[in-house]
Design a protein around this motif. Structure first.
Motif, PDB file in Angstrom:
ATOM      1  N   ASP A  49       0.836  -1.206   0.000  1.00  0.00           N
ATOM      2  CA  ASP A  49       0.000   0.000   0.000  1.00  0.00           C
ATOM      3  C   ASP A  49       0.869   1.255   0.000  1.00  0.00           C
ATOM      4  N   SER A  86       1.098   4.185  -2.800  1.00  0.00           N
ATOM      5  CA  SER A  86       0.871   5.597  -2.486  1.00  0.00           C
ATOM      6  C   SER A  86       2.035   6.455  -2.953  1.00  0.00           C
ATOM      7  N   THR A 130      -4.883   2.744  -2.524  1.00  0.00           N
ATOM      8  CA  THR A 130      -4.392   1.688  -1.651  1.00  0.00           C
ATOM      9  C   THR A 130      -5.539   0.795  -1.206  1.00  0.00           C
ATOM     10  N   ARG A 164      -4.557  -3.312  -4.681  1.00  0.00           N
ATOM     11  CA  ARG A 164      -3.233  -3.920  -4.593  1.00  0.00           C
ATOM     12  C   ARG A 164      -2.829  -4.673  -5.851  1.00  0.00           C
TER      13      ARG A 164
END
Length: 528
Positions: A152, A156, A162, A167
């Motif tokens: 995550d 970002s 996220t 994913r």
């Protein structure tokens, strides 16, 4: 495991930097000399099949204040050493642990492309301490889940969404090319790092058992075809595992899979099929993580054994690689009973290794799966570990290790004309480990002559009703009381003055006398 960090809040303490600590270089323990490699469906070390009993401690890298002087405040060396000593005393020979964190507290990479020298110095000490306690380490490069930031945070950093719904982008180079670059940069930094306690680069350190790409990767929610076939995740695994192998020719690599799938009746199809992903030519062994007592699984002990055996069958017979039970544990049941059945099954199925979840130290908290030093179920684990060690034939030095870059067949490979020891110049040692109704035996064949023995067959006769059920480092066949052991491909030659070992497990009733005579390629051998 989908595991959040323990709830510790560490106050940010202002501290003056202490005087520089001079750290002498030290040698790694001889017990972790040599690189473990893959030999068909087994592991090998120094010409012997290698088995292990392991544990997970995901948070070893957090031991210490994460502030101030590296050697005396950032890390807690005494705590690391004490925990390694506890694990070694309880029979742990391989430790699977995290080598990732994108947070400020104990972060390896707290911001994009910035690697913390202090935190990697702590991991230097983890590898050093593990080796001193005869423990090999499986460091995990990254986390699919949110604990310690995981992918995550990497998403970002690339300005992407996220959470589990996003994913998948991490594994898709078109969706996140920067994610590929980030991961490779981190891997390259770690593999090429020189441990400041030993002077050895991570890629050259035999204390590392293998590298794991990620904790429980998935390519989930991107259509039925991807969920079942895992095409995109397989491409990512091929890319990253081959990248690691291009830098590090010494160590094995595994993918870190959970083993979920509708075909196994355990979890769903999540874009990470057990067989398709781990058939990658760059992956050395398979893994799975069963938690049978979770409400979504709700398996009986018998169903759990069936599940494990399905993974083992696919690993050995379809994928053709060793199987590693990378995480497992039980809750809400009698753990010792379940562990006894599970470990006995792993032994029966000739599984290469396992690591229970998890082994926190005395200073850590706990949860439904924690197993601390002194827990009654560790007596079951210790017995299993002793069995695996006895089955391995020891840890020989690096110089006799088979090349880690090639797969060695575990099937026998006899010379067309085996050479007999001149004048019966051979000696056989026979060491049983007997528990009353069964035993394992380690057989050491020594060439006491002046010429090498090329291709060997050892024969002996049991005096009682001993029945061999499995063997390692040789093919053992039995006809009544007569036994024949033939070499494997990697131990066909016994040099002059050298020896080789193999072992077997057997059951019996009545007496269990040591065989009276052994013959090697038709020549009688001395006993010793």
């Amino acid at each position: 495991m989908h595991k959040s960090r323990f709830a510790f809040v560490v106050a940010a303490c202002a501290a003056l930097i202490a005087a520089l600590v001079v750290v002498p270089l030290v040698r790694a323990s001889a017990a972790t000399a040599g690189f473990v490699s893959r030999c068909g469906i087994h592991f090998c070390l120094g010409g012997h099949t290698y088995y292990f009993a392991g544990a997970n401690v995901y948070d070893t890298f957090t031991y210490g204040g994460s502030y101030g002087d590296t050697e005396t405040q950032w890390m807690d060396k005494a705590r690391i050493d004490n925990h390694m000593a506890e694990m070694a005393a309880d029979g742990v020979t391989v430790l699977r642990t995290w080598m990732f964190d994108h947070e400020q507290w104990h972060g390896f990479e707290p911001s994009k492309g910035v690697y913390s020298e202090q935190q990697f110095a702590e991991f230097d000490y983890i590898l050093y301490s593990a080796a001193q306690h005869n423990i090999r380490v499986i460091p995990v490069f990254e986390n699919y889940w949110e604990a310690y930031g995981g992918i995550d945070t990497r998403l970002s950093w690339e300005g992407l969404g996220t959470g589990q719904a996003n994913r998948w982008r991490f594994f898709n180079e078109s969706a996140c090319p920067g994610c590929f670059t980030q991961y490779k940069n981190y891997v390259s930094y770690a593999l090429n790092r020189t441990n400041h306690y030993t002077g050895v680069k991570y890629k050259d350190d035999p204390a590392v058992f293998a590298w794991e790409l990620m904790n429980e990767p998935r390519y989930e929610g991107q259509g039925t075809s991807e969920s079942v076939n895992g095409t995109t995740l397989r491409k990512w695994v091929d890319t990253m595992a081959s990248y690691i192998k291009g830098i590090d020719g010494n160590h094995m690599v595994d993918a870190g899979l959970e083993g979920h799938g509708t075909k196994y009746g355990f979890g769903g199809d999540e874009g990470n099929p057990f067989v398709a992903i781990q058939q990658s030519p760059y992956i050395d062994f398979t893994s799975a993580h069963p938690y049978p007592n979770e409400s979504w699984a709700n398996l009986t002990l018998a169903q759990t054994i069936t599940l494990i055996n399905a993974w083992v069958a696919d690993s050995h017979n379809v994928v053709g690689k060793p199987f590693f039970l990378g995480e497992f544990n039980t809750m809400g049941v009698d753990r010792s009973t379940w562990w006894t059945s599970i470990y006995n099954d792993l032994q029966t199925q000739d599984v290469a290794g396992s690591a229970f979840w998890w082994f926190p130290d005395a200073q850590a908290g706990g949860d439904n799966y924690s197993v601390k030093h002194g827990a009654p179920e560790l007596s079951v684990f210790k017995a299993h570990s002793a069995y695996m060690v006895s089955k391995s034939g020891g840890n020989p030095p690096t110089s006799s290790s088979p090349s880690p870059s090639r797969s060695i067949s575990a099937s026998p490979s006899r010379s067309s004309s085996p050479s007999a020891p001149a004048g019966g110049a051979c000696k056989v040692g026979y060491t049983p480990n007997d528990w009353g109704s069964g035993f394992t035996a380690t057989v050491t064949v020594t060439n006491t002559g002046t010429a090498p023995i090329t291709g060997w067959t050892l024969k002996w006769t049991f005096a009682g009703n001993q029945t061999v059920s499995n063997a390692w480092n040789a093919t053992v066949t039995q006809s009544g009381t007569a036994l024949t052991a033939t070499n494997a491909s990697y131990n066909a030659t016994i040099p002059a003055g050298g020896n080789t070992q193999f072992g077997f497990q057997a059951s019996y009733t009545g007496t269990n006398a040591v065989p009276a005579q052994f013959t090697l390629n038709g020549a009688a051998c001395a006993k010793g």
